[in-house]
Design an enzyme around this catalytic site. Structure first.
Site, PDB file in Angstrom:
ATOM      1  N   ASP A 290      -4.962   0.609   1.146  1.00  0.00           N
ATOM      2  CA  ASP A 290      -5.497  -0.737   0.895  1.00  0.00           C
ATOM      3  C   ASP A 290      -6.921  -0.685   0.357  1.00  0.00           C
ATOM      4  O   ASP A 290      -7.333  -1.563  -0.402  1.00  0.00           O
ATOM      5  CB  ASP A 290      -5.419  -1.591   2.172  1.00  0.00           C
TER       6      ASP A 290
ATOM      7  N   SER B 191       0.829  -1.211   0.000  1.00  0.00           N
ATOM      8  CA  SER B 191       0.000   0.000   0.000  1.00  0.00           C
ATOM      9  C   SER B 191       0.862   1.259   0.000  1.00  0.00           C
ATOM     10  O   SER B 191       0.366   2.356  -0.262  1.00  0.00           O
ATOM     11  CB  SER B 191      -0.956   0.009   1.195  1.00  0.00           C
ATOM     12  N   HIS B 192       2.156   1.120   0.288  1.00  0.00           N
ATOM     13  CA  HIS B 192       3.036   2.297   0.310  1.00  0.00           C
ATOM     14  C   HIS B 192       4.329   2.083  -0.470  1.00  0.00           C
ATOM     15  O   HIS B 192       5.322   2.759  -0.241  1.00  0.00           O
ATOM     16  CB  HIS B 192       3.290   2.745   1.752  1.00  0.00           C
TER      17      HIS B 192
END
Ligand code: NDP
Ligand code: PYC
Length: 343
Positions: free
Chosen positions: A193, A52-53
């Site tokens: 997410d 997600s990052h």
């Protein structure tokens, strides 16, 4: 010729990915120093399977830089305010270079005073938080960090969103292993997410968020388009999220998650808030025993049946990346090369 599936993967050496991301950041308006900090951070997340990052965030960084919302060349101003306190004005730039600018002084202060606080304000944090704390634990220190983000979480018992997804990250040394690290949003799910689930057309588990009418929904698009996330764990997660707002914004001089207005900067994605980092030298209270005590606790946790420590999945992914290269989809790699102006 058959079309390549979206899931086809490529592997890149960590240094190669870092260099590619560095070129993207510089091409889209950051200084070399800012590109260094962001490329290392984002490549590390991709390497550790913190998707997600990882590179998923690059288009958001680029559109934000193009919007003029963030200063990619900001020079953070470090102020040594007390024996255990440093204040940094990130000058409307990213939080990671602000931390990098104060890091040496922070460690020096934590070692001399036993505890030191780094309060960053006027900063943008668009990344995972564990890369900010893990290195301290690798140096034998205990570290805790909080950062607030953008309004998208309904406080427990309220009707409208106010809090950000507000993560808390903690790192501590552990004898005989990598540091103990956890890093968690105080929302039921990270916003990143939810975006990934929406992109994949997947439904979310129950209890993550509500639609624009405040009704529970499992549809990530309904959460993103006028709906909101919920805190994790009801009133308990909500209290922690409130604490993050207080520490990361009120205490540092940064914006609360609801306080900034990016509507005049289409494409802006990075929350303009604050970040607090607390570093403790455990040697001041228990000499060199802290890491051994951590080991005892972890051993007992395994003894009672624990199978997975927080951070363990990431360390495993890191090891795998070292062997086979960092995994990303071919589509992602092509997009990165395009953003770097290389195809
Ligand atoms: P997760 O819920 O995926 O994970 C939270 C923590 O719990 C991690 O340390 C993870 O370890 C651990 N964990 C997960 N599952 C288990 C399990 N079954 N048993 C034991 N431990 C487990 O993270 P979030 O979705 O809450 O957050 C994702 C990322 O988003 C974080 O890096 C966070 O910093 C970032 N974020 C950043 C924001 C910002 O403003 N910059 C805002 C909100 C989130 P492991 O990593 O090993 O899986
Ligand atoms: O995933 O919630 C999130 C997030 C917000 C800002 C950066 N990441």
């Amino acid at each position: 010729m058959s079309a390549r599936p979206d899931t086809a993967v490529a592997h890149l050496a960590f240094a190669e990915l870092q260099a590619l991301l560095h070129r993207i950041f510089v091409r889209h308006g950051t200084s070399e120093a800012v590109a260094d900090a962001l490329a290392y951070n984002c490549a590390s997340a991709q390497r550790d399977g913190a998707h997600s990052h990882g590179v998923f965030r690059i288009p958001g960084y680029v559109s934000t830089l193009a919007s003029g919302w963030v200063d990619g060349k900001a020079l953070p101003e470090v102020e040594d305010v007390a024996s255990g306190y440093i204040r940094v004005d990130a000058k409307g730039g990213f939080a990671q270079p602000a931390l990098a600018a104060a890091r040496g002084l922070l460690v020096e202060k934590a070692r001399s005073a036993g505890v030191a606080v780094l309060a960053i304000h006027n900063s943008h944090h668009f990344a995972a938080l564990w890369p900010d704390v893990e290195p301290f634990a690798e140096q034998g220190l205990v570290a805790l960090s909080v950062v607030n983000s953008m309004t998208c979480v309904v406080p427990h018992g309220a009707q409208r969103p106010l809090f950000g997804t507000n993560p808390i990250a903690f790192a501590a040394p552990c004898a005989g292993s990598d540091p103990i690290v956890f890093d968690m949003a105080t929302s039921a799910m990270a916003h990143g997410d939810v975006q990934i689930a929406a992109r994949k057309g997947e439904q979310l588990p129950e209890g993550m968020g509500v639609d624009s009418q405040g009704q529970p929904t499992r549809d990530p698009k309904a959460i993103l388009e006028g709906g909101a996330l919920l805190p994790f764990g009801g009133h308990k997660g909500s209290a922690l999220s409130m604490m993050v707002e207080l520490l990361a914004a009120a205490l540092t001089g940064g914006n609360f998650s609801f306080e900034f207005d990016w509507s005049q900067h289409p494409g802006a994605k990075t929350p303009w808030t604050g970040q607090l980092i607390i570093v403790i030298d455990p040697a001041k209270s228990v000499g060199n025993r802290f890491a051994e005590r951590s080991r005892e606790l972890v051993n007992q946790m395994h003894e009672v049946g624990l199978k997975r420590m927080p951070g363990e999945r990431r360390y495993r992914e890191r090891e795998l990346s070292a062997q086979q290269g960092v995994t990303l989809t071919v589509q992602e790699l092509e997009q990165l090369r395009t953003l770097a102006g290389e195809q």
